[in-house]
Design an enzyme around this catalytic site. Structure first.
Site, PDB file in Angstrom:
ATOM      1  N   ARG A 142      16.276   1.538 -26.788  1.00 19.12           N
ATOM      2  CA  ARG A 142      15.251   2.119 -27.158  1.00 19.12           C
ATOM      3  C   ARG A 142      14.253   2.575 -26.429  1.00 19.12           C
ATOM      4  NH1 ARG A 142      12.805  -1.962 -31.467  1.00 19.12           N
ATOM      5  NH2 ARG A 142      11.157  -0.462 -31.553  1.00 19.12           N
ATOM      6  N   ARG A 163       7.116  -9.231 -32.488  1.00 20.22           N
ATOM      7  CA  ARG A 163       7.235  -9.000 -33.904  1.00 20.22           C
ATOM      8  C   ARG A 163       8.553  -9.142 -34.551  1.00 20.22           C
ATOM      9  NH1 ARG A 163       6.622  -2.765 -34.862  1.00 20.22           N
ATOM     10  NH2 ARG A 163       8.649  -2.670 -33.922  1.00 20.22           N
ATOM     11  N   LYS A 216       1.690   2.952 -32.075  1.00 25.16           N
ATOM     12  CA  LYS A 216       1.703   4.450 -32.997  1.00 25.16           C
ATOM     13  C   LYS A 216       1.380   3.675 -34.327  1.00 25.16           C
ATOM     14  CE  LYS A 216       5.891   5.688 -32.178  1.00 25.16           C
ATOM     15  NZ  LYS A 216       6.375   4.575 -31.090  1.00 25.16           N
ATOM     16  N   ARG A 218      10.290  13.515 -31.553  1.00 23.38           N
ATOM     17  CA  ARG A 218      10.979  12.678 -30.358  1.00 23.38           C
ATOM     18  C   ARG A 218      11.906  13.360 -29.396  1.00 23.38           C
ATOM     19  NH1 ARG A 218      10.469   7.608 -33.426  1.00 23.38           N
ATOM     20  NH2 ARG A 218      10.986   6.036 -32.174  1.00 23.38           N
ATOM     21  N   ARG A 241      12.336  -7.234 -37.923  1.00 19.07           N
ATOM     22  CA  ARG A 241      12.754  -5.863 -37.972  1.00 19.07           C
ATOM     23  C   ARG A 241      14.047  -6.044 -36.931  1.00 19.07           C
ATOM     24  NH1 ARG A 241       9.167  -0.550 -36.288  1.00 19.07           N
ATOM     25  NH2 ARG A 241      11.015  -0.044 -35.117  1.00 19.07           N
TER      26      ARG A 241
HETATM   27  P1  AP5 Z   1       3.463  -0.653 -33.573  1.00 18.31           P
HETATM   28  O1  AP5 Z   1       1.934  -0.176 -33.649  1.00 18.31           O
HETATM   29  O2  AP5 Z   1       4.141  -1.179 -34.737  1.00 18.31           O
HETATM   30  O3  AP5 Z   1       4.075   0.181 -32.638  1.00 18.31           O
HETATM   31  P2  AP5 Z   1       4.866   1.665 -32.712  1.00 18.31           P
HETATM   32  O4  AP5 Z   1       4.614   2.299 -31.625  1.00 18.31           O
HETATM   33  O5  AP5 Z   1       4.571   2.030 -34.163  1.00 18.31           O
HETATM   34  O6  AP5 Z   1       6.396   0.680 -32.324  1.00 18.31           O
HETATM   35  P3  AP5 Z   1       7.481   1.074 -33.336  1.00 18.31           P
HETATM   36  O7  AP5 Z   1       8.479  -0.066 -32.621  1.00 18.31           O
HETATM   37  O8  AP5 Z   1       7.394   1.476 -34.597  1.00 18.31           O
HETATM   38  O9  AP5 Z   1       8.023   2.255 -32.364  1.00 18.31           O
HETATM   39  P4  AP5 Z   1       9.403   2.985 -32.474  1.00 18.31           P
HETATM   40  O10 AP5 Z   1       9.139   4.444 -31.801  1.00 18.31           O
HETATM   41  O11 AP5 Z   1      10.544   2.271 -31.805  1.00 18.31           O
HETATM   42  O12 AP5 Z   1       9.798   2.852 -34.066  1.00 18.31           O
HETATM   43  P5  AP5 Z   1      10.123   3.965 -35.160  1.00 18.31           P
HETATM   44  O13 AP5 Z   1      10.064   3.018 -36.474  1.00 18.31           O
HETATM   45  O14 AP5 Z   1       9.258   5.323 -34.773  1.00 18.31           O
HETATM   46  O15 AP5 Z   1       3.101  -2.079 -32.509  1.00 18.31           O
HETATM   47  C1  AP5 Z   1       4.102  -2.704 -32.143  1.00 18.31           C
HETATM   48  C2  AP5 Z   1       3.746  -4.377 -32.080  1.00 18.31           C
HETATM   49  O16 AP5 Z   1       2.684  -4.582 -31.091  1.00 18.31           O
HETATM   50  C3  AP5 Z   1       3.318  -4.720 -33.588  1.00 18.31           C
HETATM   51  O17 AP5 Z   1       3.502  -6.028 -33.690  1.00 18.31           O
HETATM   52  C4  AP5 Z   1       1.817  -4.743 -33.254  1.00 18.31           C
HETATM   53  O18 AP5 Z   1       1.029  -5.789 -33.976  1.00 18.31           O
HETATM   54  C5  AP5 Z   1       1.414  -5.027 -31.918  1.00 18.31           C
HETATM   55  N1  AP5 Z   1       0.365  -4.337 -31.022  1.00 18.31           N
HETATM   56  C6  AP5 Z   1       0.032  -2.925 -31.428  1.00 18.31           C
HETATM   57  N2  AP5 Z   1      -1.109  -2.485 -30.651  1.00 18.31           N
HETATM   58  C7  AP5 Z   1      -1.373  -3.781 -29.802  1.00 18.31           C
HETATM   59  C8  AP5 Z   1      -2.440  -3.991 -28.937  1.00 18.31           C
HETATM   60  N3  AP5 Z   1      -3.434  -3.240 -28.420  1.00 18.31           N
HETATM   61  N4  AP5 Z   1      -2.340  -5.063 -28.325  1.00 18.31           N
HETATM   62  C9  AP5 Z   1      -1.342  -6.247 -28.630  1.00 18.31           C
HETATM   63  N5  AP5 Z   1      -0.481  -5.988 -29.463  1.00 18.31           N
HETATM   64  C10 AP5 Z   1      -0.406  -4.772 -30.306  1.00 18.31           C
HETATM   65  O19 AP5 Z   1      11.774   4.384 -35.069  1.00 18.31           O
HETATM   66  C11 AP5 Z   1      12.684   3.295 -35.335  1.00 18.31           C
HETATM   67  C12 AP5 Z   1      14.034   4.259 -34.952  1.00 18.31           C
HETATM   68  O20 AP5 Z   1      14.085   5.074 -36.167  1.00 18.31           O
HETATM   69  C13 AP5 Z   1      14.363   4.809 -33.886  1.00 18.31           C
HETATM   70  O21 AP5 Z   1      14.802   4.042 -32.914  1.00 18.31           O
HETATM   71  C14 AP5 Z   1      15.349   5.928 -34.184  1.00 18.31           C
HETATM   72  O22 AP5 Z   1      16.635   5.162 -34.146  1.00 18.31           O
HETATM   73  C15 AP5 Z   1      14.859   6.167 -35.374  1.00 18.31           C
HETATM   74  N6  AP5 Z   1      13.898   7.338 -35.553  1.00 18.31           N
HETATM   75  C16 AP5 Z   1      12.817   7.318 -35.899  1.00 18.31           C
HETATM   76  N7  AP5 Z   1      12.139   8.640 -35.973  1.00 18.31           N
HETATM   77  C17 AP5 Z   1      13.003   9.422 -35.241  1.00 18.31           C
HETATM   78  C18 AP5 Z   1      12.903  10.785 -34.769  1.00 18.31           C
HETATM   79  N8  AP5 Z   1      11.948  11.544 -35.105  1.00 18.31           N
HETATM   80  N9  AP5 Z   1      14.130  11.325 -34.368  1.00 18.31           N
HETATM   81  C19 AP5 Z   1      15.109  10.519 -34.397  1.00 18.31           C
HETATM   82  N10 AP5 Z   1      15.258   9.207 -34.767  1.00 18.31           N
HETATM   83  C20 AP5 Z   1      13.997   8.665 -35.121  1.00 18.31           C
HETATM   84 MG    MG Z   2       6.064   2.426 -35.658  1.00 20.45          MG
END
Ligand code: AP5
Ligand code: MG
Length: 190
Positions: free
Chosen positions: A145, A128, A14, A89, A134
């Site tokens: 997660r 990562r 994402k 979410r 992280r």
């Molecule tokens: P990346 O692009 O970082 O993927 P992402 O989908 O953004 O992954 P996140 O870990 O950020 O998702 P998340 O939903 O768990 O975390 P968030 O910060 O939203 O890619 C991941 C890795 O893969 C990178 O190293 C990248 O380089 C690599 N990659 C990408 N594309 C690739 C490809 N095609 N091939 C190979 N490698 C690739 O949320 C974190 C926490 O915050 C949640 O757990 C929750 O506690 C809280 N939170 C956030 N939003 C909310 C909400 N709306 N409501 C409640 N709690 C929330």
């Molecule tokens: Mg992200």
């Protein structure tokens, strides 16, 4: 205005694809995860609440998350659109987002689902975790997660299908191929 929801499991890409979308379409980006990590770093009350939930792979309560998002939306002026990354979410968040946008005379333009097999998500996030450290990128928290994703977030696929906004993208493989597929999906809604 272009309002894009980028959707997928933890590690589905994402954040990575959002950067490319922002560059091409010149829209604003809201990553709720980045907002929360910023609050943790700044040591705010919100950050303290968020930290233990994030470390445990759990979601921040809907009402709190919705008010954070609404405040962030209000900071954008003359915006061409917004990409929502990591929000909504839960179904409650999707309903709140629709209300928020409708109040502004708008709606979600498209919901992009990045689909990636679970083994690949785990490999990406562990890698990562080693590289950038992280705190929630360790095996135990990643598993939590993923459970939360399946139980609370995945039902949004059907919610957005019913709303006529869902677009499926194969999120495995080359970054540029994935991005091209996303561009086709967005442009088909313009
Ligand atoms: P990346 O692009 O970082 O993927 P992402 O989908 O953004 O992954 P996140 O870990 O950020 O998702 P998340 O939903 O768990 O975390 P968030 O910060 O939203 O890619 C991941 C890795 O893969 C990178 O190293 C990248 O380089 C690599 N990659 C990408 N594309 C690739 C490809 N095609 N091939 C190979 N490698 C690739 O949320 C974190 C926490 O915050 C949640 O757990 C929750 O506690 C809280 N939170 C956030 N939003 C909310 C909400 N709306 N409501 C409640 N709690 C929330
Ligand atoms: Mg992200």
């Amino acid at each position: 205005m272009l309002n894009i929801v980028i959707f997928g499991a933890p590690g589905s890409g994402k954040g990575t694809q959002s950067e490319k979308i922002v560059e091409k379409y010149g829209i604003n980006h809201i990553s709720t995860g980045d907002v929360l990590r910023g609050e943790i770093k700044a040591g705010t009350e919100l950050g303290k609440t968020a930290q233990s939930l994030i470390d445990n792979g759990q979601l921040i309560p809907d009402d709190l998350m919705v008010s954070i998002l609404s405040a962030k939306l209000d900071t954008f002026e003359n915006s061409k659109g917004v990409i929502f990354d990591g929000f909504p979410r839960t179904i409650a968040q999707a309903e709140a987002l629709k209300k928020m946008l409708n109040k502004r005379g708008e709606d979600v333009t498209v919901m992009i689902e990045l689909d990636v097999p679970e083994e690949e998500l785990m490999t990406r996030l562990l890698k990562r975790g080693e590289e950038s450290g992280r705190a929630d990128d360790n095996e135990e928290t990643i598993r939590k997660r993923l459970v939360v994703y399946h139980e609370q977030t995945a039902p949004l696929k059907d919610w957005y299908k019913n709303d006529g906004k869902h677009c499926y993208i194969n999120g495995s493989g080359e970054l540029d191929r994935i991005f091209e597929d996303i561009v086709v999906a967005i442009d088909s809604k313009l």
